[in-house]
Design an enzyme around this catalytic site. Structure first.
Site, PDB file in Angstrom:
ATOM      1  N   ASN A 122       0.820  -1.218   0.000  1.00  0.00           N
ATOM      2  CA  ASN A 122       0.000   0.000   0.000  1.00  0.00           C
ATOM      3  C   ASN A 122       0.849   1.261   0.000  1.00  0.00           C
ATOM      4  O   ASN A 122       1.971   1.287   0.497  1.00  0.00           O
ATOM      5  CB  ASN A 122      -0.994  -0.007   1.177  1.00  0.00           C
ATOM      6  N   PHE A 126      -2.132   8.132   4.524  1.00  0.00           N
ATOM      7  CA  PHE A 126      -2.948   8.698   5.614  1.00  0.00           C
ATOM      8  C   PHE A 126      -4.233   9.358   5.096  1.00  0.00           C
ATOM      9  O   PHE A 126      -4.596  10.475   5.491  1.00  0.00           O
ATOM     10  CB  PHE A 126      -2.163   9.747   6.426  1.00  0.00           C
ATOM     11  N   SER A 190       5.197   5.235   8.857  1.00  0.00           N
ATOM     12  CA  SER A 190       4.584   4.957   7.561  1.00  0.00           C
ATOM     13  C   SER A 190       5.553   5.380   6.471  1.00  0.00           C
ATOM     14  O   SER A 190       6.117   6.477   6.534  1.00  0.00           O
ATOM     15  CB  SER A 190       3.281   5.738   7.417  1.00  0.00           C
ATOM     16  N   ASN A 192       4.627   6.191   3.592  1.00  0.00           N
ATOM     17  CA  ASN A 192       3.837   6.887   2.568  1.00  0.00           C
ATOM     18  C   ASN A 192       3.606   8.366   2.818  1.00  0.00           C
ATOM     19  O   ASN A 192       2.857   9.000   2.089  1.00  0.00           O
ATOM     20  CB  ASN A 192       2.497   6.162   2.398  1.00  0.00           C
ATOM     21  N   THR A 193       4.213   8.911   3.877  1.00  0.00           N
ATOM     22  CA  THR A 193       4.174  10.350   4.105  1.00  0.00           C
ATOM     23  C   THR A 193       5.622  10.827   4.026  1.00  0.00           C
ATOM     24  O   THR A 193       6.450  10.386   4.831  1.00  0.00           O
ATOM     25  CB  THR A 193       3.561  10.670   5.492  1.00  0.00           C
ATOM     26  N   LYS A 228       5.031   3.647  17.230  1.00  0.00           N
ATOM     27  CA  LYS A 228       5.095   2.573  16.219  1.00  0.00           C
ATOM     28  C   LYS A 228       6.282   2.795  15.295  1.00  0.00           C
ATOM     29  O   LYS A 228       6.450   3.888  14.736  1.00  0.00           O
ATOM     30  CB  LYS A 228       3.797   2.546  15.411  1.00  0.00           C
ATOM     31  N   ASN A 257       5.589  -1.433  11.517  1.00  0.00           N
ATOM     32  CA  ASN A 257       4.824  -0.943  10.366  1.00  0.00           C
ATOM     33  C   ASN A 257       5.219  -1.763   9.121  1.00  0.00           C
ATOM     34  O   ASN A 257       5.878  -2.791   9.234  1.00  0.00           O
ATOM     35  CB  ASN A 257       5.109   0.552  10.171  1.00  0.00           C
TER      36      ASN A 257
HETATM   37  C1  LIG Z   1      -3.821  -0.880   3.408  1.00  0.00           C
HETATM   38  C2  LIG Z   1      -3.015  -0.661   4.655  1.00  0.00           C
HETATM   39  C3  LIG Z   1      -3.109   0.559   5.311  1.00  0.00           C
HETATM   40  C4  LIG Z   1      -2.369   0.784   6.457  1.00  0.00           C
HETATM   41  N1  LIG Z   1      -2.487   1.978   7.105  1.00  0.00           N
HETATM   42  C5  LIG Z   1      -1.810   2.188   8.250  1.00  0.00           C
HETATM   43  C6  LIG Z   1      -1.948   3.399   8.957  1.00  0.00           C
HETATM   44  O1  LIG Z   1      -2.726   4.274   8.593  1.00  0.00           O
HETATM   45  N2  LIG Z   1      -1.201   3.579  10.088  1.00  0.00           N
HETATM   46  C7  LIG Z   1      -0.349   2.616  10.552  1.00  0.00           C
HETATM   47  O2  LIG Z   1       0.295   2.821  11.595  1.00  0.00           O
HETATM   48  N3  LIG Z   1      -0.223   1.434   9.908  1.00  0.00           N
HETATM   49  C8  LIG Z   1      -0.919   1.202   8.788  1.00  0.00           C
HETATM   50  N4  LIG Z   1      -0.782   0.009   8.136  1.00  0.00           N
HETATM   51  C9  LIG Z   1       0.164  -0.999   8.655  1.00  0.00           C
HETATM   52  C10 LIG Z   1      -0.504  -2.021   9.561  1.00  0.00           C
HETATM   53  O3  LIG Z   1      -1.065  -1.409  10.710  1.00  0.00           O
HETATM   54  C11 LIG Z   1       0.513  -3.094  10.004  1.00  0.00           C
HETATM   55  O4  LIG Z   1       1.545  -2.468  10.753  1.00  0.00           O
HETATM   56  C12 LIG Z   1       1.138  -3.800   8.818  1.00  0.00           C
HETATM   57  O5  LIG Z   1       0.182  -4.040   7.819  1.00  0.00           O
HETATM   58  C13 LIG Z   1       1.747  -5.155   9.228  1.00  0.00           C
HETATM   59  O6  LIG Z   1       0.755  -6.014   9.715  1.00  0.00           O
HETATM   60  P1  LIG Z   1       0.138  -7.213   8.817  1.00  0.00           P
HETATM   61  O7  LIG Z   1       1.296  -7.959   8.246  1.00  0.00           O
HETATM   62  O8  LIG Z   1      -0.689  -8.024   9.772  1.00  0.00           O
HETATM   63  O9  LIG Z   1      -0.682  -6.573   7.757  1.00  0.00           O
HETATM   64  C14 LIG Z   1      -1.517  -0.245   6.980  1.00  0.00           C
HETATM   65  C15 LIG Z   1      -1.450  -1.476   6.309  1.00  0.00           C
HETATM   66  C16 LIG Z   1      -2.192  -1.692   5.178  1.00  0.00           C
HETATM   67  C17 LIG Z   1      -2.091  -3.044   4.499  1.00  0.00           C
END
Ligand SMILES: Cc1cc2nc3c(=O)[nH]c(=O)nc-3n(C[C@H](O)[C@H](O)[C@H](O)COP(=O)(O)O)c2cc1C
Length: 339
Positions: A122, A126, A190, A192-193, A228, A257
């Site tokens: 992704n 935000f 993140s 992405n910012t 985080k 993350n």
């Molecule tokens: C589509 C998407 C959006 C995410 N948005 C955020 C976010 O806004 N803030 C954040 O701290 N992590 C975000 N994450 C990261 C997740 O909270 C998590 O740290 C990461 O996906 C690893 O966990 P997983 O392997 O179980 O997916 C996002 C992940 C995905 C897939």
């Protein structure tokens, strides 16, 4: 309305022909509709009725949790689903990331899947409705939450905020949640910012943590503040940060993350299978240095992997990607099989 694994995999393969973000929004709508009309249908779908209550009801940062498994940040960015999540097998959640002002995020496409590695990619950036609106949403849901279901609010800065205003942004993002949140998660990881990850240093984090703590300390409620971090941090960087957190009133870590990467849709972050070993390594390393509570997240896709993380010293677990691949019965299955 029972969903066996064969029916789920046929349904999932069908859904995977559609755009990932569309499917996400449709899933949110479907959960909301079902949850409002008949929450017991969610319970049938998720299997929570068939399991014994979770064996593990942890107490972390002075709070009892109804189970050790939570929904990771990013799935319910705007707190639309919070009161449905207990019916889906979760014991807590992180909403957000929430920024002070609403913002649209990056242009689409910004979410894709890699079924082979069971990973998501992704570059959302935000996208969220802003802290005031999201707090109003959360307030509606709070009334319908069972005891010990906990809500963390993951906070970030707006994309265009000037460097001198970054700490203020985190404090503003937190402010509307002072009567609602059980804990805050300062998100500096993140990919992405632009520039966000460079805040992962004691010098940059100190004013942010101070600004959020000074809001929290004005509240009559005890709200823990966590940070985080990214899976790419070197051991020396993680070590420096952990020592700094121990001195600065941070109550816990969320590790980790997404893993930064690049695909045909641009630069962003990998979650799921591709982040699993990085997240596990960060947890083991951090735990070898500190007793501070750790929420482990990244690639947890079974009760076995969850149990390994608990054995490696995690206090709580979160999932996102494995729910997408594993289906509605996965959270309850994991939560009920943790010791
Ligand atoms: C589509 C998407 C959006 C995410 N948005 C955020 C976010 O806004 N803030 C954040 O701290 N992590 C975000 N994450 C990261 C997740 O909270 C998590 O740290 C990461 O996906 C690893 O966990 P997983 O392997 O179980 O997916 C996002 C992940 C995905 C897939």
């Amino acid at each position: 309305m029972e969903l066996n694994s064969k029916v789920w995999s046929i349904f999932r393969d069908l859904m995977f022909h559609f755009d990932a973000e569309h499917v996400h929004h449709s899933s949110v709508l479907a959960i909301k509709a079902l949850g409002n009309a008949a929450p017991f249908l969610l319970e049938r779908l998720s299997g929570v009725l068939e399991y014994e209550p979770p064996l593990l009801r942890p107490e972390v940062f002075g709070l009892k949790f109804s189970s050790a498994l939570g929904l990771a940040a990013g799935f319910d960015k705007n707190a639309e689903l919070v009161s449905m999540l207990p019916h889906l097998g979760f014991g807590f959640c992180e909403i957000g990331t929430v920024t002070p002002l609403p913002q649209p995020g990056n242009p689409r496409p910004r979410l894709s899947r890699d079924p082979q590695t069971q990973s998501l990619f992704n570059r959302m950036g935000f996208n969220n409705d802003g802290s005031i609106k999201v707090a109003q949403n959360l307030e509606q849901h709070k009334k319908n939450l069972p005891p010990y279901f906990r809500v963390g609010v993951n906070i970030g800065k707006n994309k265009d905020t000037e460097a001198s205003q970054i700490a203020t942004d985190y404090a503003l993002a937190a402010e509307p949640f002072l009567d609602l949140a059980d804990f805050f998660v300062i998100n500096v990881s993140s990919p992405n910012t632009p520039g966000l990850r460079s805040l992962q240093a004691a010098q940059s984090l100190a004013p942010i943590i101070d600004a959020v703590l000074s809001k929290v300390n004005k509240s009559s409620r005890k709200i823990s503040v966590l940070v985080k971090l990214a899976p790419e941090l070197h051991e020396s960087e993680l070590m420096e940060l952990v020592y700094f957190f121990e001195q600065s009133g941070v109550a816990g870590l969320v590790l980790t993350n997404t893993l930064g990467g690049e695909t045909s849709i641009g630069t962003g972050g990998w979650s799921g299978g591709l982040v699993r070993s990085h997240s596990a390594k960060a947890l083991s390393f951090a735990r070898s240095m500190t007793k501070i509570p750790i929420i482990s997240v990244g690639g947890i896709d079974s009760a076995e992997v969850g149990q390994e993380r608990l054995n490696a010293g995690a206090n709580l677990l979160e999932i996102y990607s494995s729910w997408v691949f594993g289906g509605p019965r996965l959270p309850a299955h994991i939560a009920m099989n943790l010791r």
